[in-house]
Enzyme design. Sequence first.
Site, PDB file in Angstrom:
ATOM      1  N   ASN A 217      56.870 -51.335 100.855  1.00  0.00           N
ATOM      2  CA  ASN A 217      56.628 -49.958 100.422  1.00  0.00           C
ATOM      3  C   ASN A 217      56.271 -49.090 101.616  1.00  0.00           C
ATOM      4  OD1 ASN A 217      56.362 -48.105  98.186  1.00  0.00           O
ATOM      5  ND2 ASN A 217      54.170 -48.049  98.670  1.00  0.00           N
TER       6      ASN A 217
ATOM      7  N   LYS B 208      52.285 -41.140  81.186  1.00  0.00           N
ATOM      8  CA  LYS B 208      52.328 -42.604  81.127  1.00  0.00           C
ATOM      9  C   LYS B 208      50.994 -43.274  81.403  1.00  0.00           C
ATOM     10  CE  LYS B 208      57.033 -44.225  81.794  1.00  0.00           C
ATOM     11  NZ  LYS B 208      57.872 -45.172  82.496  1.00  0.00           N
TER      12      LYS B 208
ATOM     13  N   ASP C 172      59.322 -51.554  79.886  1.00  0.00           N
ATOM     14  CA  ASP C 172      60.142 -51.433  81.094  1.00  0.00           C
ATOM     15  C   ASP C 172      60.514 -52.795  81.686  1.00  0.00           C
ATOM     16  OD1 ASP C 172      60.317 -48.663  81.112  1.00  0.00           O
ATOM     17  OD2 ASP C 172      58.440 -48.424  82.214  1.00  0.00           O
TER      18      ASP C 172
ATOM     19  N   ALA D  13      49.441 -49.810 102.047  1.00  0.00           N
ATOM     20  CA  ALA D  13      48.213 -50.064 101.279  1.00  0.00           C
ATOM     21  C   ALA D  13      48.498 -50.183  99.778  1.00  0.00           C
ATOM     22  CB  ALA D  13      47.207 -48.949 101.528  1.00  0.00           C
TER      23      ALA D  13
END
Length: 277
Positions: A154, A68, A104, A158
């Site tokens: 997340n 990808k 997407d 970072a």
Amino acid sequence: MSNIIKTGVIGHPISHSKSPLIHNHWIKKYGLSGEYLPIDIPCDDLKSRIEDLKNESYAGFNVTIPHKESIHELCDEIDETAAKIGAVNTVIIKDGKLLGRNTDAFGFIENIKQSAPNFSLKDKTAFVLGAGGAAKAVIYGLQQQGIKKIFICNRTRAKAENLLQHFTNLEVIDWCSNSDDYKASLSESNLLINTTALGMNGQPELPIDLKSLNKDALVSDIVYAPLITPLLESAQARGNKIITGIGMLLHQARPAFEAWYGVMPEVDEELQQKALA
Ligand code: ATR
């Protein structure tokens, strides 16, 4: 037989891909002359095998792991969406040139529209778990629909902070579901989306407590195996509307099919059942 429109999906491994099932369903449904094949290409062979596809008159191909990102430099043009998301999942071959796109974000948004037709994203707030490629597509899609604000949470902070360079109206939240910040952000959100692999078969569950989430909020997971992930199960149990991940996979295939075959296909019940079988 030479007028068969040839397409496929490149990746390594590739046998798990559901894309052949999806596109061949549509080729048959719309009575088209075409074939869509799984094409296994190891990383080292990418460049030469792409040349082969051009020489074999392929109309284009989808791109999955691990190509990808590396497909980028082989493309002659990248559209604005793929450039912003930083990944190409669809290539159109036109006059010997490779045109890179990313569908997407389209797939994510169309799945929400089909699953929750009365829900408008305009001026809403979303809470996104994850900061990888899938998260970027989701953020891009949400912002195209006029979302007001997105909390990004997340494990590796970072990586979430890095997204601030690419997108506006984001706020980074620590990966700690019992912090006050986390709870306050969740309670402000109209939509919660998991873009991580957590909750997938063989992966741990997402560490999240939905107590502070508003009952009117939508909960969406891009994981589709299992269809009802532990996150969706808890959301459903407390009365939140849930959106499963299979629709994103099916809808993201539509613009690619349209570009190659000239028909914008529909996601029908039969296709959903086949994809889940
Ligand atoms: P994709 O293109 O599917 O988004 P990716 O770019 O590899 O794949 O991103 C995977 C995402 O899932 C990341 O947000 C990753 O978090 P890190 O940036 O901290 O790696 C998240 N993820 C994967 N495994 C995880 C785990 N065990 N716990 C928490 N987050 C996880």
